[in-house]
Write a protein that holds these residues in place. Structure first.
Motif, PDB file in Angstrom:
ATOM      1  N   ASP A   1      53.303  44.397  59.371  1.00  0.00           N
ATOM      2  CA  ASP A   1      52.444  43.285  58.943  1.00  0.00           C
ATOM      3  C   ASP A   1      52.858  42.009  59.666  1.00  0.00           C
ATOM      4  O   ASP A   1      53.998  41.847  60.098  1.00  0.00           O
ATOM      5  CB  ASP A   1      52.560  43.084  57.426  1.00  0.00           C
ATOM      6  N   ASN A   2      51.915  41.083  59.754  1.00  0.00           N
ATOM      7  CA  ASN A   2      52.181  39.828  60.470  1.00  0.00           C
ATOM      8  C   ASN A   2      53.357  39.061  59.881  1.00  0.00           C
ATOM      9  O   ASN A   2      54.111  38.403  60.603  1.00  0.00           O
ATOM     10  CB  ASN A   2      50.928  38.947  60.468  1.00  0.00           C
TER      11      ASN A   2
ATOM     12  N   LYS B   1      53.527  53.184  60.855  1.00  0.00           N
ATOM     13  CA  LYS B   1      53.372  51.936  60.129  1.00  0.00           C
ATOM     14  C   LYS B   1      54.656  51.651  59.354  1.00  0.00           C
ATOM     15  O   LYS B   1      55.208  52.535  58.697  1.00  0.00           O
ATOM     16  CB  LYS B   1      52.186  52.028  59.166  1.00  0.00           C
TER      17      LYS B   1
END
Length: 809
Positions: free
Chosen positions: A224-225, A252
């Motif tokens: 995630d950012n 992920k």
């Protein structure tokens, strides 16, 4: 008893698990046949020992005739090849009739042949080796009789435990067995993996090293950012796309475990990587807690009371789960009465309960440096089932009587209650025996040594193999950081506990077999002759002579001699690598390493599920064959996985300790023994850490090295320096890479190397000639200088006289 020497695992098995938990399983676990076998109505019903003999003959014949090299044989040829006893010939005919009725074999013109599969494609489970190759355990093991070797470049990016379809190459049989390639991955064994961030590329992508996939596989991690990752971060990832050998794997980010620089997360990372179960569900803990902290009076009823016996335990320093206790007496006639008391776990862990389901899913305890992942919750494993001193404990006791020569003359097995009087550590018991420490139990300990030696002699006579090698243990602090190593010597205290556990295991297996019961045997198949020849050749390179096809007695003698040298550990592990791995099986094929016909694991039910199953069978619970086959296969596989996890953590701790030593002294020299020589470099073992290292041929001394395959050595064309197995060498460390768990080394000086005599003489002669030439040149130069000096002096003297003459004029 805690895992280690004297733990109830035979010395052969314990060394295998210590060194090679990831070895190829050549003796495939027996699984239900994938082809339906119709009953032959004409065959008689069998019961008891005859039924078991029939099943054993049936299984052996299937494996033999289903082998790749089998050719059609007549009846007489078959009984000769299979060594069928004359009294069993009629039963063997019925075995063949059963196989014909099951459509496995055919008989034409008096010759029996195996009906080959129309296709070479097969399905099975792949088991990966850390070096990248694998072995496929076939769903139908009768097709080839052993596992199929898959070379590294033909695994198709499969990971350990995947269900795969393979194509077997009928024209290639490597030294590792039949060879094939993965053509399809039918089912993935996992959806997530553990890894370490090794790089952040120029595009900002996180690139991870995943041990399961190997160093060559590029793994891209999508985070995630708001999630920032750093090089060295240990993470868990969910697989989005497995990719292939040619394409990258995409994952992920799931959660963070720590950083490779932090040793406290080593074990948590191993738990994730090998999918071990650590925490217990709350309902399992509650069930364990419900038994209380003490043995009740009701529990003691209907048990044989053995609390009058002098009983004690002997375990490692750090042990908490005491599986076994011992009692021993000797009468006036010289007869020994040995009692081996084993924790009665089956009294608490009943089949079908939450505790049982959890224990079966774990199969065994897993032991890391300073930490144990137990099979049972602490309320049982460290308290109620553990045979602590001065408290009542429920046990299953094997009572054995031996004559003065160590022959067992009778035995019985009973449920009992005991009260241990002492918790000995191995070190403490050894000090008592050596007279360093006093104890009221000295006589009992001396008696145990006496009986131990009698049993050892019996075991050696039948051809059992024992390594008796010290174990190197890495000591870590509370934060998981290693600070030193320690050797655990396989002394007489370890040996006597081991002998008594071996005997109890053997007696229980024999007792149940005689009663016609099915059980989970501990089996170890005979090694292939070519593997024994390879080992004999290797041993010769280290200076130990054994026949090409050595007997167990030859091997025992070798290991006793090697144990006195620095080569003992390497030769033992090399021998193990060439053996088939001991496994659990509901079909008994004997135990080669122990030279026993009947053997099982019974003495460690706190930490091994198969032992718990054997306890149940002893007292009348189900011995359903299909269930036992499933348990045997499951426990064999989990044992292998736990051993790999344990080995990986120990290796990382050794590398951390090595890195600390290098930081403290970058120029430290390490003594090593060359263990293997290949055409591309030299493998060696660092003696201080029992750690393998490697130096590529291009990084050896300044010379051109040629590989002599017959002598397994590299030799320098110019200098005559050679590197051969068994030679000592001195090395220095370049660096430790904790991410890849690799080291880089270089050689120091040449004091460990030897020149070929003829070349050495040539070099010495050449050196003497050069020295003589230098001396001659020096002598000639001195003469020239002397002459020039005289001439100059003479000229100067003449010039001086002429000048003086002019002055006078």
């Amino acid at each position: 008893m805690s895992k280690g020497f004297g733990s109830g695992i035979c010395s052969f098995d314990s060394y295998v698990l210590l060194k090679l938990g990831f070895i190829k399983v050549l003796s495939t676990p027996i699984m239900p046949n994938s082809r339906k076998k119709p009953k032959n109505e004409d065959l008689p019903d069998r019961k008891g020992k005859e039924a078991k003999l029939f099943q054993n003959l049936l299984k052996t014949t299937e494996q033999f005739m289903g082998g790749k090299s089998f050719v059609p044989l007549q009846f007489d040829e078959l009984i000769q090849r299979l060594s069928v006893a004359p009294q069993h010939h009629s039963l063997f005919r019925e075995v063949l009739e059963q196989l014909i009725a099951s459509n496995f074999i055919s008989c034409e013109k008096g010759r029996y042949s195996w009906k080959k599969s129309p296709s070479d494609a097969a399905k099975g489970t792949i088991r990966m080796h850390p070096r990248g190759f694998g072995f496929v355990q076939l769903d139908n093991p009768d097709l080839y009789g052993q596992d199929i070797f898959i070379p590294k470049h033909l695994t198709k990016n499969a990971v350990d435990g995947d269900i795969v379809e393979i194509l077997v190459n009928q024209e290639v049989v490597s030294e590792k067995g039949p060879e094939g390639k993965v053509i399809a991955i039918l089912e993935r064994a996992r959806s997530h993996m553990a890894g370490i961030i090794r790089q952040i590329d120029r595009h900002g992508n996180y690139i991870a090293h995943v041990p399961l996939l190997g160093a060559q596989q590029r793994v891209v991690v999508i985070a995630d950012n708001e999630q920032t990752l750093n090089v060295g971060d240990r993470i868990v990832m969910v697989v989005s796309d497995w990719g292939s050998k040619e394409t990258e794997t995409t994952c992920k980010f799931s959660h963070h475990l720590g950083n490779i620089s932090d040793p406290s997360c080593d074990i948590f990372a191993a738990i994730e990587e090998y999918e071990l179960k650590s925490d217990f569900p709350s309902h399992v803990i509650e069930e364990a807690h419900s038994f209380g902290k003490q043995v009740s009076r009701k529990d003691i009823q209907n048990r044989e009371d053995l609390r009058h016996l002098t009983t004690f335990t002997i375990d490692p320093d750090t042990a908490k789960d005491f599986d076994d206790a011992l009692s021993l007496t000797k009468d006036e006639s010289g007869y020994y009465d040995l009692c081996v008391h084993i924790a009665d776990v089956s009294h608490y862990v009943r089949a079908g309960t939450a505790l049982d389901d959890e224990a079966r899913s774990r199969c065994n305890s897993t032991y890391f440096p300073s930490i144990c992942i137990p099979m049972l919750p602490g309320d049982l494993s460290e308290n109620l089932c553990s045979l602590k001193p001065n408290v009542n404990r429920l046990t299953v006791s094997v009572l054995m009587r031996f004559d003065p020569l160590g022959n067992m003359i009778e035995h019985r097995i009973t449920r009992s209650v005991i009260k241990s009087v002492k918790r000995f550590t191995y070190k403490e018991a050894k000090k008592v025996l050596d007279g360093i420490k006093t104890s009221p139990h000295l006589d009992s300990l001396n008696l145990m040594v006496e009986l131990c030696r009698l049993l050892k002699r019996k075991r050696y006579e039948r051809g059992s193999i024992e390594f008796s090698l010290p174990e190197l243990v890495v000591l870590v602090d509370d934060k998981g950081s290693p600070f030193q190593t320690d050797y655990i010597t396989y002394d007489i205290t370890h040996q006597m506990v081991e002998e008594f556990m071996l005997k109890a295991n053997e007696v229980v297996a024999w007792d149940l077999t005689e009663k016609g019961k099915n059980l989970t045997y501990r089996v170890h198949d005979v090694p292939a002759e070519e593997n024994l020849r390879d080992f004999a050749f290797l041993a010769a390179a280290f200076g130990f002579r054994v026949p090409d096809n050595p007997s167990p007695q030859d091997l025992q003698k070798l290991f006793e001699e090697a144990g006195e040298t620095p080569y003992g550990n390497y030769l033992a592990s090399s021998y193990i690598r060439r053996m088939r791995l001991a496994i659990y099986s509901a079909e008994n094929i004997g135990h080669y390493g122990l030279s026993l016909v009947h053997y099982c694991h019974f003495t460690s039910p706190i930490r091994r599920y198969v032992d718990l199953v054997v306890h149940r069978i002893l007292f009348g619970e189900s011995d359903d064959l299909e269930y036992l086959q499933q348990v045997s296969h499951q426990c064999s596989e989990q044992e292998r996985i736990s051993a790999k996890a344990e080995t990986s953590v120990v290796l990382l701790k050794k590398l951390r300790l090595l890195d600390q030593m290098h930081t403290k002294d970058p120029y430290r020299e390490y003594e090593a023994i060359i263990t293997r020589v290949k055409n591309f470099g030299v493998y060696f073992e660092i003696m201080d850490l029992l750690l393998e290292g490697f130096i590529h041929i291009s990084e050896l001394d300044e010379d051109y090295f040629a590989f002599e395959e017959e002598k397994m050595r590299l030799i320098g064309r110019r200098t005559g320096i050679f590197f051969a197995p068994g030679d000592r060498m001195t090395v220095m460390l370049k660096e430790v890479n904790l991410v890849y768990q690799e080291t880089k080394w270089y050689t120091v000086a040449n004091k460990h190397q030897y020149q070929i005599p003829s070349q050495k003489k040539k070099k010495e002669a050449s050196s003497k000639k050069k020295q003589a030439n230098r001396k001659g040149a020096a002598s000639l130069e001195e003469k020239i200088i002397s002459r020039r000096t005289k001439e100059k002096r003479k000229k100067n003297s003449k010039d001086s006289r002429q000048r003086n003459k002019k002055k006078r004029k």
